[in-house]
Scaffold this active site. Structure first.
Site, PDB file in Angstrom:
ATOM      1  N   ASP A 100       0.751  -1.070   0.310  1.00 28.28           N
ATOM      2  CA  ASP A 100       0.266   0.551   0.015  1.00 28.28           C
ATOM      3  C   ASP A 100       1.166   1.214  -0.192  1.00 28.28           C
ATOM      4  O   ASP A 100       2.244   1.483   0.582  1.00 28.28           O
ATOM      5  CB  ASP A 100      -0.887  -0.044   1.273  1.00 28.28           C
ATOM      6  CG  ASP A 100      -2.194   1.664   1.456  1.00 28.28           C
ATOM      7  OD1 ASP A 100      -1.635   2.577   0.731  1.00 28.28           O
ATOM      8  OD2 ASP A 100      -2.513   1.542   2.460  1.00 28.28           O
TER       9      ASP A 100
ATOM     10  N   GLN B  19     -10.860   6.997  -6.502  1.00 28.00           N
ATOM     11  CA  GLN B  19     -11.368   7.001  -5.534  1.00 28.00           C
ATOM     12  C   GLN B  19     -13.082   7.483  -5.629  1.00 28.00           C
ATOM     13  O   GLN B  19     -14.055   7.326  -6.467  1.00 28.00           O
ATOM     14  CB  GLN B  19     -10.880   7.928  -5.284  1.00 28.00           C
ATOM     15  CG  GLN B  19      -9.508   7.783  -4.192  1.00 28.00           C
ATOM     16  CD  GLN B  19     -10.022   6.887  -2.607  1.00 28.00           C
ATOM     17  OE1 GLN B  19     -10.425   6.997  -2.281  1.00 28.00           O
ATOM     18  NE2 GLN B  19      -8.899   6.646  -2.685  1.00 28.00           N
TER      19      GLN B  19
ATOM     20  N   ASP C 102      -7.777  -7.495   1.317  1.00 29.09           N
ATOM     21  CA  ASP C 102      -7.086  -7.676   2.437  1.00 29.09           C
ATOM     22  C   ASP C 102      -8.093  -7.131   3.162  1.00 29.09           C
ATOM     23  O   ASP C 102      -8.464  -5.740   3.296  1.00 29.09           O
ATOM     24  CB  ASP C 102      -5.445  -6.708   2.308  1.00 29.09           C
ATOM     25  CG  ASP C 102      -5.613  -5.349   1.999  1.00 29.09           C
ATOM     26  OD1 ASP C 102      -5.573  -4.657   3.399  1.00 29.09           O
ATOM     27  OD2 ASP C 102      -6.348  -4.685   1.551  1.00 29.09           O
TER      28      ASP C 102
END
Length: 376
Positions: A92, A194, A271
């Site tokens: 990340d 996003q 995750d």
């Protein structure tokens, strides 16, 4: 990196595929255990490999940049060698940590100035130096630098932030062309969609990300406090736009039920810290519901932790013994619970894959969601 889509479920958007990198194959859908600071908390690499058996794990750029620092990782030959892990790693970029440090950072067009949570020292992340840091860490899949907006989020702020994330992505791509991988194997960049929980922004962002033509794509800014229904709605919107022939990664998700519902919407990779974090607090996930092992009801229950036996600890130890370890505050209790939960998560996504391949995923998923939505 290569992605081969094997099949899409006829009654949902669930997919089974295979990602191939220089560190091996990843069968999707997949759950990635979180190894934030070069360790999956409480789990030895031998247990991780032999019991949990994930094709890929996750590391975090923000944390690794601060400790042990990129110079140490370079001297070690990259994160794989440093932590003795020879399978795939994804990092990340630090965007989520920037979000979580809301009181300790300032964001502008150039990047993010933040204070270390360790010693308060000042640092500055830009799309360019985050790409360089991820080159030094050496993960197989690296994430573009983005801003993860909070929930709830004002529309105008979400729109402004989304466009800045897109501009940052262009800077990431441009800079990667100048900075080659360091350890003799390929690294693949995933851009991040996003747009908070606004459908029109998610559509815009997904269309922009799809136009970049990356080898894989991620969905960020969800699982930050919004209701599950809003998460599913945004995931559905984004998956309808992102290309079918590229893997889709939903970041930071989630509960076992969240994972199954998002697999049904077309997500391939997940995750979350939940299996290990909840394990350390005594919560066990099973196919029949969740267990709080600290409860007195387990004090003299000498049955196996989980008769399904996804890992060696499940049938080696009893519920009574595991409860005793938590009551005595023994570290072994947290370790056993962590291995169990991670093993269960990996079993769940692999079982989902099996049912996608044989054609009865939707029926199986609906049954599992009902079963798991219980406190035992």
């Amino acid at each position: 990196m290569q992605f081969d889509l094997k099949i899409t479920d006829s009654k949902s958007k669930a997919r089974a595929g295979v990602i191939t990198t220089d560190h091996g194959t990843i069968e999707t859908p997949i759950f990635m255990p979180v190894g934030t600071v070069a360790t999956v908390k409480g789990v030895h690499q031998s247990e991780l490999k032999n019991d949990v058996n994930p094709d890929i794990i996750l590391g975090n750029t923000y944390h690794l940049y601060l400790r042990p620092q990129t110079e140490i990782l370079e001297q070690a030959g990259g994160l794989h060698k440093f932590m003795s892990w020879d399978r795939n790693i994804l990092t990340d970029s630090g965007g989520y940590q920037v979000y979580s440090l809301s009181g300790r950072r300032k964001i502008n067009e150039e990047g993010v100035k933040f204070k270390s949570h360790i010693d308060g020292s000042l640092h500055f992340f830009t799309p360019e130096n985050v790409m360089e840091t991820q080159r030094s860490i050496g993960a197989d899949i690296i994430m573009a630098f983005d801003e993860c907006t909070p929930y709830p989020c004002d529309y105008s702020y979400a729109k402004q932030s989304m466009h800045m994330t897109h501009r940052w992505l262009n800077r990431c791509i441009k800079h990667l062309e100048k900075v080659p991988p360091k350890y003799g194997y390929e690294q693949t960049l995933f851009p991040i969609v996003q747009g908070s929980t606004y459908k029109d922004l998610r559509l815009q962002s997904a269309e922009f990300i799809a136009s970049v033509g990356a080898n894989g794509n991620a969905i960020g800014g969800l699982s930050v406090g919004e209701p599950a229904e809003e998460m599913y709605a945004m995931t559905d919107v984004v998956c309808s736009i992102l290309p079918e022939d590229k893997p889709r990664y939903l970041m930071g998700v989630g509960t076992p039920i969240n994972i199954l519902e998002n697999i049904a919407l077309g997500v391939d990779m997940f995750d979350c810290v939940m299996p290990t974090r909840n394990a350390r607090n005594g919560m066990l996930f099973t196919a029949h519901g969740t267990i709080n092992i600290k409860n007195k009801k387990w004090e003299n229950d000498f049955s196996a932790i989980d008769e399904m036996g996804h890992t060696s600890v499940d049938t080696m130890y009893s519920k009574a013994y595991l409860r005793h370890l938590f009551a005595a505050r023994e570290m072994l209790g947290k370790q056993i619970a962590s291995i169990h939960n991670l093993g269960f998560y990996l079993w769940l996504v692999r079982e989902a894959r099996k049912h996608i391949l044989i054609g009865d995923f939707t029926e199986w998923k609906n049954k599992m969601v009902k079963q798991m939505d219980k406190r035992l």
